[in-house]
Write an enzyme that holds these catalytic residues in place. Structure first.
Site, PDB file in Angstrom:
ATOM      1  N   HIS A 199     -14.974  -8.215  -0.811  1.00 14.30           N
ATOM      2  CA  HIS A 199     -14.964  -9.507  -1.134  1.00 14.30           C
ATOM      3  C   HIS A 199     -15.692 -10.523  -0.858  1.00 14.30           C
ATOM      4  CE1 HIS A 199     -11.143  -7.982  -2.322  1.00 14.30           C
ATOM      5  NE2 HIS A 199      -9.883  -7.866  -1.297  1.00 14.30           N
ATOM      6  N   ASN A 237     -13.580   2.250  -2.473  1.00 14.80           N
ATOM      7  CA  ASN A 237     -12.364   1.404  -1.481  1.00 14.80           C
ATOM      8  C   ASN A 237     -12.868   0.615  -0.445  1.00 14.80           C
ATOM      9  OD1 ASN A 237     -10.531   0.050  -1.054  1.00 14.80           O
ATOM     10  ND2 ASN A 237      -8.454   1.181  -1.385  1.00 14.80           N
ATOM     11  N   TYR A 272       0.852  -0.988  -0.068  1.00 18.09           N
ATOM     12  CA  TYR A 272      -0.268  -0.234   0.273  1.00 18.09           C
ATOM     13  C   TYR A 272       0.929   1.309   0.103  1.00 18.09           C
ATOM     14  CZ  TYR A 272      -3.232  -3.368   1.256  1.00 18.09           C
ATOM     15  OH  TYR A 272      -3.985  -5.029   1.523  1.00 18.09           O
ATOM     16  N   ARG A 278      -8.692 -12.833  -2.697  1.00 15.47           N
ATOM     17  CA  ARG A 278      -8.720 -10.773  -2.961  1.00 15.47           C
ATOM     18  C   ARG A 278      -9.502 -10.837  -4.714  1.00 15.47           C
ATOM     19  NH1 ARG A 278      -6.052  -8.018   1.427  1.00 15.47           N
ATOM     20  NH2 ARG A 278      -4.653 -10.064   2.615  1.00 15.47           N
ATOM     21  N   ASP A 281     -24.838  -4.771  -1.420  1.00 12.98           N
ATOM     22  CA  ASP A 281     -27.261  -4.236  -1.951  1.00 12.98           C
ATOM     23  C   ASP A 281     -27.135  -2.752  -1.707  1.00 12.98           C
ATOM     24  OD1 ASP A 281     -27.789  -7.081  -2.912  1.00 12.98           O
ATOM     25  OD2 ASP A 281     -28.720  -7.000  -0.668  1.00 12.98           O
ATOM     26  N   HIS A 335      -8.991  -0.294  -6.426  1.00  4.93           N
ATOM     27  CA  HIS A 335      -7.614  -0.412  -4.899  1.00  4.93           C
ATOM     28  C   HIS A 335      -6.443  -0.218  -4.657  1.00  4.93           C
ATOM     29  CE1 HIS A 335     -11.257  -3.165  -3.425  1.00  4.93           C
ATOM     30  NE2 HIS A 335     -11.550  -3.862  -4.516  1.00  4.93           N
ATOM     31  N   MET A 336      -6.049   0.319  -4.010  1.00  7.08           N
ATOM     32  CA  MET A 336      -4.416   0.368  -4.482  1.00  7.08           C
ATOM     33  C   MET A 336      -3.899  -0.230  -4.579  1.00  7.08           C
ATOM     34  SD  MET A 336      -3.929   3.526  -2.361  1.00  7.08           S
ATOM     35  CE  MET A 336      -2.716   3.575  -1.019  1.00  7.08           C
ATOM     36  N   SER A 337      -3.967  -1.768  -4.248  1.00  6.13           N
ATOM     37  CA  SER A 337      -3.059  -2.893  -4.483  1.00  6.13           C
ATOM     38  C   SER A 337      -3.233  -3.779  -5.649  1.00  6.13           C
ATOM     39  CB  SER A 337      -2.756  -3.911  -3.823  1.00  6.13           C
ATOM     40  OG  SER A 337      -3.821  -4.480  -3.331  1.00  6.13           O
TER      41      SER A 337
HETATM   42  C1  DQA Z   1      -7.547  -3.612  -0.956  1.00  6.32           C
HETATM   43  C2  DQA Z   1      -7.286  -4.417  -1.205  1.00  6.32           C
HETATM   44  C3  DQA Z   1      -7.984  -5.642  -0.266  1.00  6.32           C
HETATM   45  O1  DQA Z   1      -8.151  -6.965  -0.985  1.00  6.32           O
HETATM   46  C4  DQA Z   1      -7.514  -5.326   1.108  1.00  6.32           C
HETATM   47  O2  DQA Z   1      -8.597  -5.746   2.017  1.00  6.32           O
HETATM   48  C5  DQA Z   1      -7.714  -3.756   1.426  1.00  6.32           C
HETATM   49  C6  DQA Z   1      -7.412  -2.881   0.660  1.00  6.32           C
HETATM   50  C7  DQA Z   1      -6.724  -1.749  -1.564  1.00  6.32           C
HETATM   51  O3  DQA Z   1      -6.789  -1.024  -1.584  1.00  6.32           O
HETATM   52  O4  DQA Z   1      -5.851  -2.724  -2.236  1.00  6.32           O
HETATM   53  O5  DQA Z   1      -7.842  -3.293   3.120  1.00  6.32           O
HETATM   54  O6  DQA Z   1      -8.983  -2.697  -0.834  1.00  6.32           O
END
Ligand code: DQA
Length: 148
Positions: free
Chosen positions: A80, A74, A22, A111, A87, A100-102
Site C-alpha cells: 500500500h 504478497n 487470513y 488497503r 521500483d 493477497h489472501m484477503s
Molecule cells: C494482505 C493484505 C494487506 O492489506 C495486509 O497488510 C497484509 C496481508 C493479504 O494477504 O490479504 O499483511 O496482503
C-alpha cells in the site's frame, strides 16, 4: 521454469494472525501447497519471506540473474505504500503477479490502493490460500504464453 514467491512483512505470522481475514493456514502450509502445485505444473517454486524491506528489495534484484521466470508477490502492508519495492519490481523483465489472501477492497480504505498495480501483470485477492495457488497458475501460464 523457476517461479519466485515473495512474502512480505508480517506474513510469517499467518496462522496466528486475524483468522477472520487470513484463515488458519501457516506460511509453511501455504509453501507446502505451492510446492505441490508447482510439481503438478512442472514449475520449480522458491519461496522467500522477510520483514525487512531492504532485504526484500535485494531479493528482487537477485531475481534478475538467478533464472527467475516469474514472480508471485504478497508484499503485505508494503503493497500500500512502498515505492521502493514498486521500483525494484518495475526493473524486472519477467511477469509479476500480485496476490493477497484477503479481499483488500472489502477492507479499510488504505488497503484499496496498491502502489504495484500499474507495474504488475495482474492481481488476485480474497481467496485465502487459493489466491497464492491461482497466482502460481497465472505465473506459469504467463511464462508459457511468452515462450510460445
Ligand atoms: C494482505 C493484505 C494487506 O492489506 C495486509 O497488510 C497484509 C496481508 C493479504 O494477504 O490479504 O499483511 O496482503
Amino acid at each position: 521454469m523457476k517461479i519466485l514467491v515473495l512474502h512480505g512483512i508480517n506474513l510469517n505470522m499467518f496462522g496466528k494472525r486475524d483468522p477472520a481475514q487470513y484463515g488458519t493456514a501457516t506460511l509453511a502450509d501455504i509453501e507446502a501447497s505451492l510446492q505441490a502445485l508447482g510439481s503438478e505444473l512442472g514449475a520449480q517454486v522458491e519461496s522467500y519471506q522477510t520483514n525487512i524491506e531492504g532485504q526484500m528489495a535485494e531479493r528482487i534484484h537477485a531475481a534478475h540473474t538467478d533464472g527467475t521466470a516469474a514472480v508471485v508477490i504478497n508484499a503485505g502492508a508494503w503493497t500500500h505504500y512502498s515505492y521502493g519495492l514498486r521500483d525494484a519490481l518495475a526493473i524486472l523483465k519477467c511477469p509479476v503477479i500480485e496476490v493477497h489472501m484477503s479481499n483488500v477492497h472489502a477492507r479499510e480504505a488504505f488497503r484499496h490502493v496498491s502502489v504495484f498495480s500499474e507495474i504488475v501483470k495482474g492481481q488476485i485477492c480474497g481467496f485465502g490460500v487459493d489466491s497464492y495457488l491461482l497466482g502460481l497458475r497465472a505465473a506459469v501460464s504467463a511464462v508459457q504464453q511468452a515462450r510460445s
